[in-house]
Scaffold this motif. Structure first.
Motif, PDB file in Angstrom:
ATOM      1  N   VAL A 107       1.088  -1.218  -0.024  1.00 37.30           N
ATOM      2  CA  VAL A 107      -0.044   0.056  -0.001  1.00 37.30           C
ATOM      3  C   VAL A 107       0.915   0.976  -0.116  1.00 37.30           C
ATOM      4  O   VAL A 107       0.659   2.218  -0.786  1.00 37.30           O
ATOM      5  N   HIS A 108       1.748   1.333   0.907  1.00 37.18           N
ATOM      6  CA  HIS A 108       2.842   2.407   1.040  1.00 37.18           C
ATOM      7  C   HIS A 108       3.524   2.863  -0.283  1.00 37.18           C
ATOM      8  O   HIS A 108       3.524   3.950  -0.733  1.00 37.18           O
ATOM      9  N   ASP A 109       3.910   1.688  -0.804  1.00 38.22           N
ATOM     10  CA  ASP A 109       4.846   1.803  -2.123  1.00 38.22           C
ATOM     11  C   ASP A 109       3.767   2.245  -3.285  1.00 38.22           C
ATOM     12  O   ASP A 109       4.557   2.501  -4.480  1.00 38.22           O
ATOM     13  N   SER A 110       2.574   1.909  -3.238  1.00 36.10           N
ATOM     14  CA  SER A 110       1.839   2.309  -4.267  1.00 36.10           C
ATOM     15  C   SER A 110       1.428   3.810  -4.474  1.00 36.10           C
ATOM     16  O   SER A 110       1.082   4.147  -5.665  1.00 36.10           O
ATOM     17  N   VAL A 111       1.460   4.533  -3.548  1.00 41.48           N
ATOM     18  CA  VAL A 111       1.073   5.798  -3.419  1.00 41.48           C
ATOM     19  C   VAL A 111       1.952   6.713  -4.448  1.00 41.48           C
ATOM     20  O   VAL A 111       1.279   7.268  -5.292  1.00 41.48           O
ATOM     21  N   ALA A 112       3.214   6.666  -4.505  1.00 44.91           N
ATOM     22  CA  ALA A 112       4.008   7.522  -5.540  1.00 44.91           C
ATOM     23  C   ALA A 112       3.749   7.130  -6.842  1.00 44.91           C
ATOM     24  O   ALA A 112       3.312   8.327  -7.566  1.00 44.91           O
ATOM     25  N   PRO A 113       3.460   6.075  -7.431  1.00 46.66           N
ATOM     26  CA  PRO A 113       3.220   5.626  -8.839  1.00 46.66           C
ATOM     27  C   PRO A 113       1.679   6.011  -8.959  1.00 46.66           C
ATOM     28  O   PRO A 113       1.394   6.470 -10.045  1.00 46.66           O
ATOM     29  N   TYR A 114       0.846   5.884  -7.972  1.00 46.82           N
ATOM     30  CA  TYR A 114      -0.465   6.147  -8.155  1.00 46.82           C
ATOM     31  C   TYR A 114      -0.706   7.770  -8.273  1.00 46.82           C
ATOM     32  O   TYR A 114      -1.716   8.127  -9.380  1.00 46.82           O
ATOM     33  N   ILE A 115       0.131   8.563  -7.784  1.00 47.74           N
ATOM     34  CA  ILE A 115       0.025  10.005  -7.931  1.00 47.74           C
ATOM     35  C   ILE A 115       0.439  10.351  -9.321  1.00 47.74           C
ATOM     36  O   ILE A 115       0.109  11.107 -10.095  1.00 47.74           O
ATOM     37  N   LYS A 116       1.718   9.742  -9.813  1.00 47.85           N
ATOM     38  CA  LYS A 116       2.582  10.164 -10.977  1.00 47.85           C
ATOM     39  C   LYS A 116       1.754   9.564 -12.259  1.00 47.85           C
ATOM     40  O   LYS A 116       1.571  10.103 -13.194  1.00 47.85           O
ATOM     41  N   ASP A 117       1.118   8.294 -12.133  1.00 43.62           N
ATOM     42  CA  ASP A 117       0.672   7.842 -13.324  1.00 43.62           C
ATOM     43  C   ASP A 117      -0.855   7.660 -13.258  1.00 43.62           C
ATOM     44  O   ASP A 117      -1.573   7.695 -14.421  1.00 43.62           O
ATOM     45  N   VAL A 118      -1.720   8.072 -12.351  1.00 41.83           N
ATOM     46  CA  VAL A 118      -2.949   7.903 -12.233  1.00 41.83           C
ATOM     47  C   VAL A 118      -3.631   9.378 -12.060  1.00 41.83           C
ATOM     48  O   VAL A 118      -4.302   9.799 -12.773  1.00 41.83           O
ATOM     49  N   LEU A 119      -3.406   9.800 -10.779  1.00 43.11           N
ATOM     50  CA  LEU A 119      -3.781  11.129 -10.470  1.00 43.11           C
ATOM     51  C   LEU A 119      -3.426  12.247 -11.284  1.00 43.11           C
ATOM     52  O   LEU A 119      -4.208  13.387 -11.470  1.00 43.11           O
ATOM     53  N   ARG A 120      -2.161  12.050 -11.851  1.00 42.98           N
ATOM     54  CA  ARG A 120      -1.445  13.257 -12.738  1.00 42.98           C
ATOM     55  C   ARG A 120      -2.250  13.582 -13.907  1.00 42.98           C
ATOM     56  O   ARG A 120      -2.678  14.675 -14.186  1.00 42.98           O
ATOM     57  N   HIS A 121      -3.123  12.648 -14.386  1.00 42.78           N
ATOM     58  CA  HIS A 121      -3.812  12.587 -15.499  1.00 42.78           C
ATOM     59  C   HIS A 121      -5.416  12.825 -15.035  1.00 42.78           C
ATOM     60  O   HIS A 121      -6.489  13.523 -15.661  1.00 42.78           O
ATOM     61  N   LYS A 122      -5.941  11.980 -13.954  1.00 44.19           N
ATOM     62  CA  LYS A 122      -7.396  12.219 -13.744  1.00 44.19           C
ATOM     63  C   LYS A 122      -7.593  13.665 -12.960  1.00 44.19           C
ATOM     64  O   LYS A 122      -8.935  13.826 -13.209  1.00 44.19           O
ATOM     65  N   ILE A 123      -6.886  14.066 -12.223  1.00 42.44           N
ATOM     66  CA  ILE A 123      -7.296  15.264 -11.421  1.00 42.44           C
ATOM     67  C   ILE A 123      -7.413  16.739 -12.408  1.00 42.44           C
ATOM     68  O   ILE A 123      -8.470  17.236 -12.244  1.00 42.44           O
ATOM     69  N   PRO A 124      -6.482  17.051 -13.300  1.00 44.49           N
ATOM     70  CA  PRO A 124      -5.068  16.631 -13.301  1.00 44.49           C
ATOM     71  C   PRO A 124      -4.074  17.251 -12.349  1.00 44.49           C
ATOM     72  O   PRO A 124      -4.164  18.471 -12.150  1.00 44.49           O
ATOM     73  N   LEU A 125      -3.099  16.827 -12.125  1.00 41.10           N
ATOM     74  CA  LEU A 125      -1.991  17.412 -11.377  1.00 41.10           C
ATOM     75  C   LEU A 125      -0.934  18.153 -12.339  1.00 41.10           C
ATOM     76  O   LEU A 125      -0.795  17.768 -13.562  1.00 41.10           O
ATOM     77  N   SER A 126      -0.475  19.149 -11.775  1.00 40.68           N
ATOM     78  CA  SER A 126       0.662  19.968 -12.549  1.00 40.68           C
ATOM     79  C   SER A 126       2.203  19.217 -12.759  1.00 40.68           C
ATOM     80  O   SER A 126       2.435  18.531 -11.668  1.00 40.68           O
ATOM     81  N   ILE A 127       2.967  19.343 -13.737  1.00 43.19           N
ATOM     82  CA  ILE A 127       4.254  18.841 -13.546  1.00 43.19           C
ATOM     83  C   ILE A 127       5.221  19.906 -13.681  1.00 43.19           C
ATOM     84  O   ILE A 127       6.331  19.705 -13.977  1.00 43.19           O
ATOM     85  N   GLU A 128       4.558  21.097 -13.401  1.00 42.70           N
ATOM     86  CA  GLU A 128       5.540  22.322 -13.604  1.00 42.70           C
ATOM     87  C   GLU A 128       6.360  22.217 -12.405  1.00 42.70           C
ATOM     88  O   GLU A 128       6.230  21.442 -11.414  1.00 42.70           O
ATOM     89  N   GLU A 129       7.783  22.651 -12.651  1.00 40.93           N
ATOM     90  CA  GLU A 129       8.921  22.718 -11.686  1.00 40.93           C
ATOM     91  C   GLU A 129       9.473  24.142 -11.543  1.00 40.93           C
ATOM     92  O   GLU A 129       9.347  25.033 -12.365  1.00 40.93           O
ATOM     93  N   LYS A 130       9.883  24.559 -10.175  1.00 42.59           N
ATOM     94  CA  LYS A 130      10.530  25.642 -10.293  1.00 42.59           C
ATOM     95  C   LYS A 130      11.663  25.859 -10.947  1.00 42.59           C
ATOM     96  O   LYS A 130      12.576  24.964 -11.447  1.00 42.59           O
ATOM     97  N   ALA A 131      11.927  27.191 -11.489  1.00 40.02           N
ATOM     98  CA  ALA A 131      13.153  27.636 -12.279  1.00 40.02           C
ATOM     99  C   ALA A 131      14.570  27.065 -11.524  1.00 40.02           C
ATOM    100  O   ALA A 131      14.581  27.652 -10.248  1.00 40.02           O
ATOM    101  N   PRO A 132      15.310  26.517 -12.076  1.00 39.89           N
ATOM    102  CA  PRO A 132      16.676  26.093 -11.493  1.00 39.89           C
ATOM    103  C   PRO A 132      17.274  27.565 -11.031  1.00 39.89           C
ATOM    104  O   PRO A 132      17.212  28.516 -11.639  1.00 39.89           O
ATOM    105  N   THR A 133      17.946  27.505  -9.802  1.00 35.42           N
ATOM    106  CA  THR A 133      18.736  28.614  -9.308  1.00 35.42           C
ATOM    107  C   THR A 133      20.242  28.093  -9.107  1.00 35.42           C
ATOM    108  O   THR A 133      20.533  26.988  -9.170  1.00 35.42           O
ATOM    109  N   PHE A 134      20.927  29.190  -8.827  1.00 40.27           N
ATOM    110  CA  PHE A 134      22.442  28.743  -8.583  1.00 40.27           C
ATOM    111  C   PHE A 134      22.384  28.250  -7.251  1.00 40.27           C
ATOM    112  O   PHE A 134      21.795  28.522  -6.305  1.00 40.27           O
TER     113      PHE A 134
END
Length: 204
Positions: A107-134
């Motif tokens: 159950v514990h190990d299913s959370v990350a792929p569930y968010i990334k591969d299922v909820l990412r498209h179902k909700i959908p969640l954003s895949i934006e990331e902060k701009a890299p800094t020095f």
């Protein structure tokens, strides 16, 4: 010798609850408490919920994803995949701490792929990331302090923490080519280590 030093022969007063590393009261504790409040509100809405049950875990994960506002997604205002994963990691951790129960690995190990591969498209969640800094000296110190003092992730072995620190130092103090060389070597060592095939490096 232990009995003479004061060890009690009566073990009835010792509980069977697991002992967890203490959270930092100023930085970590408020965030974990916030997720516990979320859990209690969820439990009032859905009595009998249990994070050890896969269906309940998936449902509350979606609830976290849909209720978390996004900052980087200017259009839909959705939370990022990373944000939801971080929140769920805290929720699972504080739930186990406060209930003295253990979430099954499947159950514990299913959370990350569930968010990334299922909820990412179902909700959908954003895949934006902060701009890299020095990377500044202050950033480096903050990351080392997080790793050694405030990171409450339960690593398979504490040696993982030392290796992450070593990789961070190599990133800061070696050239790009040198970093790539030693990073690849470190990854190979880690892989061998986790599979029980670590060999002595003294002769190299």
């Amino acid at each position: 010798a232990a009995l003479r030093d004061g060890l009690s022969e009566d073990r009835s007063g010792i509980d069977s609850n697991p002992v967890h590393r203490k959270l930092n009261e100023k930085t970590s504790q408020p965030r974990y408490d916030s997720m516990w409040d979320f859990w209690e509100a969820y439990k009032r809405k859905y009595p009998g919920s249990d994070l050890r049950i896969m269906e309940d875990m998936k449902h509350i994960t979606e609830a976290v994803g849909r209720s978390t506002p996004g900052r980087l997604d200017k259009k839909l205002k959705r939370a990022t995949v990373k944000t939801v994963r971080n929140k769920m990691r805290k929720l699972m951790s504080i739930w186990q701490r406060n209930t003295n129960l253990t979430i099954p690995p499947e159950v514990h190990d299913s959370v990350a792929p569930y968010i990334k591969d299922v909820l990412r498209h179902k909700i959908p969640l954003s895949i934006e990331e902060k701009a890299p800094t020095f990377l500044t000296i202050e950033n480096y110190v903050d990351m080392e302090e997080l790793l050694w003092q405030h990171d409450h992730h339960n690593y398979v072995h504490e040696g993982c923490r030392a290796d992450l620190s070593a990789l961070l130092k190599m990133h800061c103090y070696t050239s790009v080519q040198g970093y790539r060389k030693y990073a690849r070597r470190s990854i190979r060592i880690l892989s061998a280590w986790f599979h029980g095939k670590m060999e002595s490096q003294k002769s190299r």
